[in-house]
Write a protein that holds these residues in place. Structure first.
Motif, PDB file in Angstrom:
ATOM      1  N   ASN A   1       8.867  -2.989 -45.742  1.00  0.00           N
ATOM      2  CA  ASN A   1       8.156  -3.520 -46.899  1.00  0.00           C
ATOM      3  C   ASN A   1       7.268  -4.706 -46.531  1.00  0.00           C
ATOM      4  O   ASN A   1       6.208  -4.899 -47.120  1.00  0.00           O
ATOM      5  CB  ASN A   1       9.161  -3.931 -47.973  1.00  0.00           C
ATOM      6  CG  ASN A   1       8.515  -4.196 -49.298  1.00  0.00           C
ATOM      7  OD1 ASN A   1       7.506  -3.595 -49.635  1.00  0.00           O
ATOM      8  ND2 ASN A   1       9.077  -5.107 -50.056  1.00  0.00           N
ATOM      9  N   ALA A   2       7.665  -5.489 -45.562  1.00  0.00           N
ATOM     10  CA  ALA A   2       6.896  -6.677 -45.190  1.00  0.00           C
ATOM     11  C   ALA A   2       5.748  -6.379 -44.238  1.00  0.00           C
ATOM     12  O   ALA A   2       4.766  -7.119 -44.206  1.00  0.00           O
ATOM     13  CB  ALA A   2       7.818  -7.713 -44.557  1.00  0.00           C
ATOM     14  N   SER A   3       5.835  -5.305 -43.465  1.00  0.00           N
ATOM     15  CA  SER A   3       4.789  -5.062 -42.463  1.00  0.00           C
ATOM     16  C   SER A   3       3.980  -3.796 -42.700  1.00  0.00           C
ATOM     17  O   SER A   3       2.758  -3.817 -42.563  1.00  0.00           O
ATOM     18  CB  SER A   3       5.414  -5.027 -41.069  1.00  0.00           C
ATOM     19  OG  SER A   3       6.362  -3.974 -40.999  1.00  0.00           O
ATOM     20  N   ILE A   4       4.593  -2.720 -43.068  1.00  0.00           N
ATOM     21  CA  ILE A   4       3.888  -1.440 -43.189  1.00  0.00           C
ATOM     22  C   ILE A   4       3.201  -1.298 -44.547  1.00  0.00           C
ATOM     23  O   ILE A   4       2.031  -0.914 -44.624  1.00  0.00           O
ATOM     24  CB  ILE A   4       4.863  -0.260 -42.963  1.00  0.00           C
ATOM     25  CG1 ILE A   4       5.549  -0.384 -41.609  1.00  0.00           C
ATOM     26  CG2 ILE A   4       4.140   1.070 -43.094  1.00  0.00           C
ATOM     27  CD1 ILE A   4       4.619  -0.319 -40.422  1.00  0.00           C
ATOM     28  N   VAL A   5       3.891  -1.608 -45.627  1.00  0.00           N
ATOM     29  CA  VAL A   5       3.345  -1.400 -46.975  1.00  0.00           C
ATOM     30  C   VAL A   5       2.047  -2.185 -47.209  1.00  0.00           C
ATOM     31  O   VAL A   5       1.082  -1.619 -47.723  1.00  0.00           O
ATOM     32  CB  VAL A   5       4.413  -1.705 -48.045  1.00  0.00           C
ATOM     33  CG1 VAL A   5       3.807  -1.710 -49.431  1.00  0.00           C
ATOM     34  CG2 VAL A   5       5.530  -0.683 -47.966  1.00  0.00           C
ATOM     35  N   PRO A   6       1.954  -3.475 -46.827  1.00  0.00           N
ATOM     36  CA  PRO A   6       0.684  -4.178 -47.056  1.00  0.00           C
ATOM     37  C   PRO A   6      -0.495  -3.570 -46.305  1.00  0.00           C
ATOM     38  O   PRO A   6      -1.605  -3.528 -46.833  1.00  0.00           O
ATOM     39  CB  PRO A   6       0.968  -5.606 -46.564  1.00  0.00           C
ATOM     40  CG  PRO A   6       2.434  -5.760 -46.702  1.00  0.00           C
ATOM     41  CD  PRO A   6       3.000  -4.409 -46.395  1.00  0.00           C
ATOM     42  N   SER A   7      -0.271  -3.084 -45.104  1.00  0.00           N
ATOM     43  CA  SER A   7      -1.381  -2.474 -44.363  1.00  0.00           C
ATOM     44  C   SER A   7      -1.823  -1.163 -45.011  1.00  0.00           C
ATOM     45  O   SER A   7      -3.015  -0.863 -45.045  1.00  0.00           O
ATOM     46  CB  SER A   7      -1.002  -2.266 -42.903  1.00  0.00           C
ATOM     47  OG  SER A   7       0.062  -1.339 -42.790  1.00  0.00           O
ATOM     48  N   LEU A   8      -0.882  -0.389 -45.522  1.00  0.00           N
ATOM     49  CA  LEU A   8      -1.246   0.843 -46.226  1.00  0.00           C
ATOM     50  C   LEU A   8      -2.025   0.540 -47.503  1.00  0.00           C
ATOM     51  O   LEU A   8      -3.014   1.204 -47.816  1.00  0.00           O
ATOM     52  CB  LEU A   8       0.014   1.646 -46.563  1.00  0.00           C
ATOM     53  CG  LEU A   8       0.782   2.235 -45.385  1.00  0.00           C
ATOM     54  CD1 LEU A   8       2.062   2.888 -45.880  1.00  0.00           C
ATOM     55  CD2 LEU A   8      -0.064   3.227 -44.624  1.00  0.00           C
ATOM     56  N   LYS A   9      -1.591  -0.477 -48.218  1.00  0.00           N
ATOM     57  CA  LYS A   9      -2.278  -0.859 -49.462  1.00  0.00           C
ATOM     58  C   LYS A   9      -3.680  -1.395 -49.176  1.00  0.00           C
ATOM     59  O   LYS A   9      -4.626  -1.063 -49.885  1.00  0.00           O
ATOM     60  CB  LYS A   9      -1.438  -1.917 -50.190  1.00  0.00           C
ATOM     61  CG  LYS A   9      -1.977  -2.316 -51.516  1.00  0.00           C
ATOM     62  CD  LYS A   9      -1.956  -1.167 -52.482  1.00  0.00           C
ATOM     63  CE  LYS A   9      -2.461  -1.632 -53.837  1.00  0.00           C
ATOM     64  NZ  LYS A   9      -2.759  -0.516 -54.701  1.00  0.00           N
ATOM     65  N   ALA A  10      -3.809  -2.208 -48.126  1.00  0.00           N
ATOM     66  CA  ALA A  10      -5.129  -2.744 -47.768  1.00  0.00           C
ATOM     67  C   ALA A  10      -6.089  -1.621 -47.391  1.00  0.00           C
ATOM     68  O   ALA A  10      -7.255  -1.627 -47.786  1.00  0.00           O
ATOM     69  CB  ALA A  10      -4.997  -3.744 -46.629  1.00  0.00           C
ATOM     70  N   GLU A  11      -5.599  -0.649 -46.644  1.00  0.00           N
ATOM     71  CA  GLU A  11      -6.446   0.481 -46.256  1.00  0.00           C
ATOM     72  C   GLU A  11      -6.882   1.288 -47.482  1.00  0.00           C
ATOM     73  O   GLU A  11      -8.044   1.692 -47.587  1.00  0.00           O
ATOM     74  CB  GLU A  11      -5.697   1.377 -45.276  1.00  0.00           C
ATOM     75  CG  GLU A  11      -6.509   2.546 -44.785  1.00  0.00           C
ATOM     76  CD  GLU A  11      -5.729   3.427 -43.822  1.00  0.00           C
ATOM     77  OE1 GLU A  11      -6.206   4.539 -43.564  1.00  0.00           O
ATOM     78  OE2 GLU A  11      -4.664   3.019 -43.347  1.00  0.00           O
ATOM     79  N   ALA A  12      -5.966   1.498 -48.418  1.00  0.00           N
ATOM     80  CA  ALA A  12      -6.303   2.240 -49.636  1.00  0.00           C
ATOM     81  C   ALA A  12      -7.337   1.489 -50.467  1.00  0.00           C
ATOM     82  O   ALA A  12      -8.244   2.097 -51.037  1.00  0.00           O
ATOM     83  CB  ALA A  12      -5.038   2.491 -50.460  1.00  0.00           C
ATOM     84  N   GLU A  13      -7.237   0.167 -50.525  1.00  0.00           N
ATOM     85  CA  GLU A  13      -8.211  -0.614 -51.288  1.00  0.00           C
ATOM     86  C   GLU A  13      -9.588  -0.573 -50.646  1.00  0.00           C
ATOM     87  O   GLU A  13     -10.598  -0.482 -51.341  1.00  0.00           O
ATOM     88  CB  GLU A  13      -7.734  -2.058 -51.419  1.00  0.00           C
ATOM     89  CG  GLU A  13      -6.577  -2.217 -52.369  1.00  0.00           C
ATOM     90  CD  GLU A  13      -6.067  -3.640 -52.440  1.00  0.00           C
ATOM     91  OE1 GLU A  13      -6.600  -4.516 -51.737  1.00  0.00           O
ATOM     92  OE2 GLU A  13      -5.124  -3.867 -53.204  1.00  0.00           O
ATOM     93  N   VAL A  14      -9.645  -0.635 -49.320  1.00  0.00           N
ATOM     94  CA  VAL A  14     -10.936  -0.569 -48.627  1.00  0.00           C
ATOM     95  C   VAL A  14     -11.598   0.776 -48.887  1.00  0.00           C
ATOM     96  O   VAL A  14     -12.800   0.849 -49.161  1.00  0.00           O
ATOM     97  CB  VAL A  14     -10.751  -0.825 -47.116  1.00  0.00           C
ATOM     98  CG1 VAL A  14     -11.991  -0.449 -46.342  1.00  0.00           C
ATOM     99  CG2 VAL A  14     -10.387  -2.278 -46.871  1.00  0.00           C
TER     100      VAL A  14
END
Length: 103
Positions: free
Chosen positions: A31-44
């Motif tokens: 939750n601390a490392s993988i989820v934020p990167s997935l969310k950032a990629e989806a937003e971009v």
């Protein structure tokens, strides 16, 4: 029937607690490392696609209205949200603009 002493269940309880601690630690790291990167990629991807196209269409409509030199009402929808991620919340933003040229 043999009676149970207080120490017979200590090892299984400790083992279950250790397994639970490992599982919770794994989920916390995920939750601390993988989820934020997935969310950032989806937003971009969302901003680079749907949102950019909406703003470009609206800018083109404003340019066209300015060229007509007469009052025009414009309307455009903008898709909100994070761009296709599993925990996405979003909606649609709709705005209207009235253009009245100076006389």
């Amino acid at each position: 029937m043999k009676g149970f002493t207080d120490e017979e269940a200590v090892a299984p309880v400790v083992a279950v607690m250790l397994v639970l601690a490992v599982v919770v630690t794994f989920l916390a790291v995920y939750n601390a490392s993988i989820v934020p990167s997935l969310k950032a990629e989806a937003e971009v991807m969302h901003i680079g696609g749907d949102v950019e196209e909406s703003f470009l269409r609206f800018a083109a409509d404003i340019d066209s209205a300015a060229g007509m030199k007469r009052p025009v009402q414009l309307s455009e929808s903008l898709v909100l949200g994070g761009g296709g991620y599993a925990f996405e919340r979003g909606g649609t933003l709709r705005w209207n603009a009235c253009y009245h040229p100076r006389r």
